[in-house]
Design a protein around this motif. Structure first.
Motif, short mmCIF file in Angstrom:
data_model
loop_
_atom_site.label_atom_id
_atom_site.label_comp_id
_atom_site.label_asym_id
_atom_site.label_seq_id
_atom_site.Cartn_x
_atom_site.Cartn_y
_atom_site.Cartn_z
N GLU A 59 0.83 -1.01 0.05
CA GLU A 59 0.05 0.06 0.03
C GLU A 59 0.96 1.39 -0.27
O GLU A 59 0.54 2.08 -0.68
N PRO A 60 2.03 1.44 0.58
CA PRO A 60 2.88 2.53 0.82
C PRO A 60 3.21 2.79 -0.54
O PRO A 60 3.28 4.24 -0.97
N ALA A 61 3.78 2.04 -1.46
CA ALA A 61 4.17 2.16 -2.77
C ALA A 61 3.19 2.69 -3.49
O ALA A 61 3.29 3.66 -4.33
N HIS A 62 1.99 2.39 -3.43
CA HIS A 62 0.67 2.82 -4.06
C HIS A 62 0.72 4.35 -3.62
O HIS A 62 0.49 5.31 -4.65
N GLU A 63 0.68 4.72 -2.53
CA GLU A 63 0.59 6.14 -1.90
C GLU A 63 1.65 6.96 -2.49
O GLU A 63 1.43 8.01 -2.87
N ASN A 64 3.02 6.47 -2.52
CA ASN A 64 4.11 7.14 -3.13
C ASN A 64 3.78 7.43 -4.37
O ASN A 64 4.27 8.60 -4.88
N LEU A 65 3.43 6.37 -5.50
CA LEU A 65 3.35 6.72 -6.59
C LEU A 65 2.32 7.66 -6.91
O LEU A 65 2.56 8.78 -7.90
N ARG A 66 1.13 7.65 -6.05
CA ARG A 66 0.05 8.79 -6.30
C ARG A 66 0.84 10.12 -5.85
O ARG A 66 0.33 11.19 -6.79
N ASP A 67 1.61 10.18 -4.84
CA ASP A 67 2.21 11.49 -4.61
C ASP A 67 2.96 12.20 -5.74
O ASP A 67 2.96 13.15 -6.20
N ARG A 68 3.91 11.17 -6.13
CA ARG A 68 4.80 11.31 -7.42
C ARG A 68 4.01 12.04 -8.69
O ARG A 68 4.51 12.88 -9.16
N VAL A 69 3.16 11.41 -8.93
CA VAL A 69 2.06 11.41 -10.08
C VAL A 69 1.55 12.83 -9.99
O VAL A 69 1.64 13.64 -10.89
N CYS A 70 0.97 13.20 -8.63
CA CYS A 70 0.57 14.60 -8.53
C CYS A 70 1.56 15.63 -8.54
O CYS A 70 1.24 16.62 -9.05
N VAL A 71 2.61 15.28 -7.99
CA VAL A 71 3.92 16.65 -8.30
C VAL A 71 4.23 16.57 -9.76
O VAL A 71 4.39 17.64 -10.08
N ASN A 72 4.23 15.61 -10.34
CA ASN A 72 4.64 15.56 -11.73
C ASN A 72 3.39 16.31 -12.70
O ASN A 72 3.69 17.16 -13.50
N LEU A 73 2.18 15.88 -12.30
CA LEU A 73 1.00 16.83 -13.04
C LEU A 73 1.14 18.24 -12.75
O LEU A 73 0.98 18.96 -13.61
N GLY A 74 1.46 18.59 -11.35
CA GLY A 74 1.50 20.10 -10.89
C GLY A 74 2.71 20.61 -11.73
O GLY A 74 2.44 21.69 -12.26
N LEU A 75 3.74 19.80 -11.91
CA LEU A 75 4.86 20.45 -12.67
C LEU A 75 4.49 20.91 -14.04
O LEU A 75 4.92 21.80 -14.73
N ALA A 76 3.80 19.68 -14.83
CA ALA A 76 3.39 19.83 -16.18
C ALA A 76 2.51 20.97 -16.32
O ALA A 76 2.52 21.78 -17.56
N LEU A 77 1.57 21.18 -15.51
CA LEU A 77 0.56 22.09 -15.42
C LEU A 77 1.35 23.98 -15.18
O LEU A 77 1.19 24.66 -16.14
N ALA A 78 2.44 23.69 -14.27
CA ALA A 78 2.89 24.98 -14.02
C ALA A 78 3.87 25.38 -15.38
O ALA A 78 3.96 26.41 -15.76
N GLN A 79 4.45 24.44 -15.99
CA GLN A 79 5.18 24.70 -17.48
C GLN A 79 4.20 24.96 -18.51
O GLN A 79 4.48 25.83 -19.26
N GLN A 80 2.81 24.88 -18.35
CA GLN A 80 2.01 25.52 -19.03
C GLN A 80 1.32 26.75 -18.80
O GLN A 80 0.33 27.49 -19.26
N GLN A 81 1.82 27.41 -17.75
CA GLN A 81 1.62 28.66 -17.22
C GLN A 81 0.24 28.68 -16.33
O GLN A 81 -0.34 29.78 -16.19
N ARG A 82 -0.24 27.41 -16.07
CA ARG A 82 -1.35 27.25 -15.44
C ARG A 82 -1.03 27.17 -13.77
O ARG A 82 -1.16 26.05 -13.32
N TYR A 83 -0.85 28.22 -13.42
CA TYR A 83 -0.03 28.31 -12.11
C TYR A 83 -0.97 28.03 -11.01
O TYR A 83 -0.71 27.36 -10.14
#
Length: 149
Positions: A59-83
């Motif tokens: 289960e922790p691996a799943h949680e960690n993955l979700r966290d990583r994906v969220c951070v990555n998605l945030g970065l992709a949005l920020a790079q598109q100026q969707r701050y």
């Protein structure tokens, strides 16, 4: 070739995250966003959609993955100026201080990539980045160690 395998609709989210990251590193942020969103959707839907190997993961691996994906998605949005969207996505899994810090880092990257003739935009981005860093510091003083002098 655009080979589609209907029985593989729910790829392991880790794989989708990797695809997203591949596009992100090449500056294809909208494409990266698409993969990160798919990965996040699977993470948030729960285990029944995953392959056996994925279900066997703890289960922790799943949680960690979700966290990583969220951070990555945030970065992709920020790079598109969707701050604002980026900030909201970061704060799902990070502290507000970390969220502001991440946004500042992307803004500084973006400012660094602007050509000299866009000096005004560059200055504006740098000022916005500074204000996000200051917010991060206000929220969590330990960020002083991370802010470059």
């Amino acid at each position: 070739g655009n080979r589609r395998h209907p029985n593989q609709q729910s790829h392991a989210p880790a794989l989708l995250n990797d695809f997203g990251y591949f596009h992100y590193q090449r500056g294809r942020y909208a494409e990266a966003e698409k993969y990160f969103r798919q990965a996040l959707e699977i993470c948030e839907r729960g285990g029944q959609h995953w392959s056996l190997s994925w279900k066997a993961a703890s289960e922790p691996a799943h949680e960690n993955l979700r966290d990583r994906v969220c951070v990555n998605l945030g970065l992709a949005l920020a790079q598109q100026q969707r701050y604002q969207e980026a900030l909201a996505t970061f704060t799902k899994v990070l502290t507000p201080a970390q969220a502001h810090y991440n946004l500042a880092v992307v803004m500084l990257q973006q400012a660094g990539h602007l050509p000299p003739e866009r000096h005004a935009d560059q200055t504006r981005l740098q000022q916005q980045a500074r204000s996000h860093l200051q917010q991060a510091l206000r929220l969590d003083g330990s960020y002083g160690k991370l802010v470059p002098c």
